[in-house]
Scaffold this motif. Structure first.
Motif, PDB file in Angstrom:
ATOM      1  N   ARG A 239      -4.911  33.450 -76.712  1.00 34.48           N
ATOM      2  CA  ARG A 239      -4.306  32.254 -76.432  1.00 34.48           C
ATOM      3  C   ARG A 239      -3.627  31.788 -77.657  1.00 34.48           C
ATOM      4  N   VAL A 240      -3.303  32.503 -78.547  1.00 30.35           N
ATOM      5  CA  VAL A 240      -2.762  32.129 -79.767  1.00 30.35           C
ATOM      6  C   VAL A 240      -1.401  31.508 -79.708  1.00 30.35           C
ATOM      7  N   GLY A 241      -0.727  31.753 -78.498  1.00 31.75           N
ATOM      8  CA  GLY A 241       0.632  31.083 -78.314  1.00 31.75           C
ATOM      9  C   GLY A 241       0.727  29.452 -78.662  1.00 31.75           C
ATOM     10  N   GLY A 242       1.572  28.993 -79.463  1.00 28.06           N
ATOM     11  CA  GLY A 242       1.552  27.620 -79.305  1.00 28.06           C
ATOM     12  C   GLY A 242       0.643  26.945 -80.268  1.00 28.06           C
ATOM     13  N   LYS A 243      -0.164  27.815 -80.800  1.00 26.94           N
ATOM     14  CA  LYS A 243      -1.466  27.118 -81.585  1.00 26.94           C
ATOM     15  C   LYS A 243      -1.045  26.924 -82.934  1.00 26.94           C
ATOM     16  N   TYR A 244      -0.149  27.685 -83.671  1.00 33.72           N
ATOM     17  CA  TYR A 244       0.380  27.492 -84.951  1.00 33.72           C
ATOM     18  C   TYR A 244       1.761  27.531 -84.753  1.00 33.72           C
ATOM     19  N   SER A 245       2.321  26.898 -85.966  1.00 31.85           N
ATOM     20  CA  SER A 245       3.954  26.982 -86.064  1.00 31.85           C
ATOM     21  C   SER A 245       4.478  28.214 -86.779  1.00 31.85           C
TER      22      SER A 245
ATOM     23  N   ALA B 128       6.359  28.781 -89.138  1.00 29.41           N
ATOM     24  CA  ALA B 128       6.242  28.880 -90.612  1.00 29.41           C
ATOM     25  C   ALA B 128       4.939  29.386 -90.803  1.00 29.41           C
ATOM     26  N   TRP B 129       3.874  28.917 -90.195  1.00 31.91           N
ATOM     27  CA  TRP B 129       2.594  29.378 -90.362  1.00 31.91           C
ATOM     28  C   TRP B 129       2.356  30.876 -90.145  1.00 31.91           C
TER      29      TRP B 129
ATOM     30  N   GLN C  18       3.917  32.783 -93.082  1.00 32.02           N
ATOM     31  CA  GLN C  18       3.080  32.703 -94.406  1.00 32.02           C
ATOM     32  C   GLN C  18       1.916  33.669 -94.119  1.00 32.02           C
TER      33      GLN C  18
ATOM     34  N   SER D  25      -3.555  33.188 -98.173  1.00 31.71           N
ATOM     35  CA  SER D  25      -2.866  31.741 -98.581  1.00 31.71           C
ATOM     36  C   SER D  25      -3.220  30.663 -97.624  1.00 31.71           C
ATOM     37  N   VAL D  26      -3.519  31.139 -96.318  1.00 29.18           N
ATOM     38  CA  VAL D  26      -3.854  30.101 -95.481  1.00 29.18           C
ATOM     39  C   VAL D  26      -5.455  30.398 -94.916  1.00 29.18           C
TER      40      VAL D  26
ATOM     41  N   GLY E  80      12.682  32.299 -90.395  1.00 27.44           N
ATOM     42  CA  GLY E  80      13.323  31.190 -91.380  1.00 27.44           C
ATOM     43  C   GLY E  80      14.690  31.856 -91.945  1.00 27.44           C
TER      44      GLY E  80
ATOM     45  N   PRO F 185      18.020  33.308 -90.178  1.00 29.20           N
ATOM     46  CA  PRO F 185      18.965  33.516 -89.019  1.00 29.20           C
ATOM     47  C   PRO F 185      19.838  34.511 -89.266  1.00 29.20           C
TER      48      PRO F 185
END
Lengths: 289, 250
Positions: free
Chosen positions: B120-126, B128-129, B132, B139-140, B216, B218
């Motif tokens: 269920r990871v979809g939509g949990k983080y951005s 960009a996260w 990274q 780093s996170v 990031g 295109p």
């Protein structure tokens, strides 16, 4: 070669009745404790097959006399949890985050529940304890991008920031370094002016040039004196909190091609009671307004 | 144990060992029984899949990401199977359904969690996260033992995407002719929200697909774009608010 089974004179055990190049093999029985475990596990399996779901039958399966289902067992377990937390959850669902904060007992419950939910869902970006990290704001201080009142935090949690949700909080900083908006020296002047807001500038001439540009291009969102605007998530520029770094180079980079963070919307993912507990927890981290 | 009164096979085993034809026949019978027990239930597998709305084949970019997920061996540390236990449901969300992996060949349930479950990871983080985290996991997540996947910033190989869709078609994934025909366009469209693409068509063919410039950059369609597109759809296809346990009978 097969030979007659015979009793071995030394051990008194029968041989298997096989012979290989004159060597015969003892047929020593396995220890009885091992055989008992073996028989008992067969009995266990037979009982299990009767009691629990076991044998696939095409489109169905034997359900077992206990009628056990792991999914129904989960429902029971979740219901027990809700029953244990019942009174608190009813009140949390009925009250707003601000009202929860005013009730000491409810507040304690919400802060504990929020702490757990924060660890599972929020800490990956905002860090444990909400201390934040580069590009992810600290929630433990009293500086807020989109407002630090309980209702503000609750709304941010529900709909996110630039999340794609219909009700998301959103704003965009223009890329001033591209197109005709600012030349390269101009972006450096504006950055120098921004530095001066926190008394870090050493180039008075650049500050004067930058101030005029800032007034025209930046003040409408970030405020005349750099105080920011929480209605549109424009960060204050006159404090020591820098989401993407506060050096001159980092400020220029943000003017030229701004980074804009995304926070997911949680309204479809977490229960309303969890969102309220999270709001209370974040508010109680120390910086809530 | 095999005394004189041992069972018929033990007493006559000498005959089987000396007669290669008899042995071959008996081996064939034994293997057939095992095979039948394992294979026959598969013919009825459709009836064991819950009837829920929303599960669709992966978009071309998600499928490409899924292929990279397999190539990199992500499944050796990440499961995609939330079991119906209280602790797992509280942490990750609704338990996984058979229906949710019916288009997975092979499924990614996994058997080991060095990292967290990703069902269920979809939509949990951005996005960009995710970038990274893939480039520098520590780093996170300072305590993470995940290695860096910075090499995913290389261009995605595009040539074979239609063949990948057809291969999935061959094993039963219901890609339509239109989906296969549009595959290359859809692949680019999903990672280029500002470009001139048929985004409406993409979202019609693949509802809920996340259209974004994931990494990031295109200008280049990278493997990172594909993997994150896959991450962002995981677990989001079924709306669980619509179903109760009794609706999910198998």
């Amino acid at each position: 070669m097969t030979t007659e089974r015979e009793k071995d004179s030394v051990t008194g055990t029968e041989t298997t009745g096989h012979e290989w190049d004159g060597i015969r093999e003892l047929d020593t029985p396995p220890p009885s404790w091992l055989m008992w475990i073996f028989y008992l596990s067969i009995v266990f399996a037979a009982v299990y097959v009767v009691l629990y779901p076991a044998i696939p039958l095409g489109g169905s399966y034997t359900k077992g006399v206990l009628g056990y289902s792991s999914r129904e067992a989960l429902d029971v377990s979740m219901a027990q949890l809700r029953k244990a937390q019942g009174q608190y959850l009813v009140q949390i669902n009925a009250k707003s985050p601000a009202e929860i904060l005013k009730d000491p007992q409810l507040r304690t419950f919400a802060v504990r529940g929020g702490l757990v939910a924060f660890g599972d869902n929020c800490a990956a970006c905002h860090n444990l304890g909400g201390t934040g990290r580069h590009a992810y704001p600290s929630l433990a201080d009293d500086v807020w991008l989109w407002g630090g009142k309980p209702a503000d935090i609750y709304a941010t949690l529900k709909y996110g920031i630039r999340s794609g949700h219909d009700k998301t909080r959103t704003s965009a900083m223009l890329p001033f370094g591209t197109g005709q908006k600012m030349t390269e020296p101009q972006t450096a002047d504006v950055a120098e002016y921004v530095l001066s807001l926190t008394k870090r500038s050493k180039d008075a001439a650049a500050v004067t040039r930058g101030a005029a540009l800032y007034g025209r291009q930046c003040a409408s969102c970030h405020g005349k004196s750099g105080g920011g605007d929480q209605k549109q998530g424009a960060p204050a520029l006159n404090d020591q909190i820098w989401l993407y770094g506060g050096t001159k180079a980092e400020i220029i980079a943000q003017i030229v091609r701004p980074k804009m963070g995304v926070m997911p919307a949680w309204v479809d993912r977490l229960k309303d009671e969890t969102l309220k507990m999270l709001s209370v927890y974040v508010h109680a981290l120390g910086g809530g307004k | 144990m095999a005394g004189k009164r041992g069972n018929i096979i033990v007493r006559n085993h000498g005959k089987i060992e000396r007669n290669v034809t008899l042995m071959a026949v008996l081996i064939a019978i034994t293997i057939s029984i095992g095979g039948l027990v394992e294979i026959v239930p598969l013919f009825t597998i459709k009836t064991t899949i819950e009837k829920v709305d929303g599960v669709r084949p992966y978009s071309p970019l998600e499928l490409a990401g899924r292929n990279i997920y397999l190539r990199e061996g992500c499944y050796t540390c990440h499961s995609q199977m939330i079991r119906p236990f209280r602790d797992e449901v509280l942490r990750y969300g609704p338990y996984s359904l058979a229906a949710e992996s019916m288009f997975d060949h092979p499924f990614q349930w996994g058997s080991k969690r060095t990292g967290p479950d990703l069902a269920r990871v979809g939509g949990k983080y951005s996005n960009a996260w995710h970038v990274q985290h893939m480039i520098n996991p520590q780093s996170v997540e300072p305590g993470s033992v995940m290695p860096s996947y910075r090499h995913l910033m290389r261009p995605l190989k595009l040539k074979l995407i239609q063949a990948h869709l057809r291969a999935n078609q061959a094993v039963g994934v219901p890609y339509t002719k239109a989906q296969v025909a549009a595959a290359r366009g859809d692949l680019r469209a999903q990672a280029d929200p500002e470009g001139e693409h048929d985004h409406d068509g993409l979202l019609k063919r693949y509802p809920k697909a996340v259209v974004a410039d994931f990494d990031g950059n295109p200008a280049v369609l990278t493997e990172m774009d594909a993997v994150i597109a896959y991450m962002q759809i995981l677990g989001r296809m079924v709306d669980f608010r619509k179903y109760k346990t009794k609706d999910l009978q198998q």
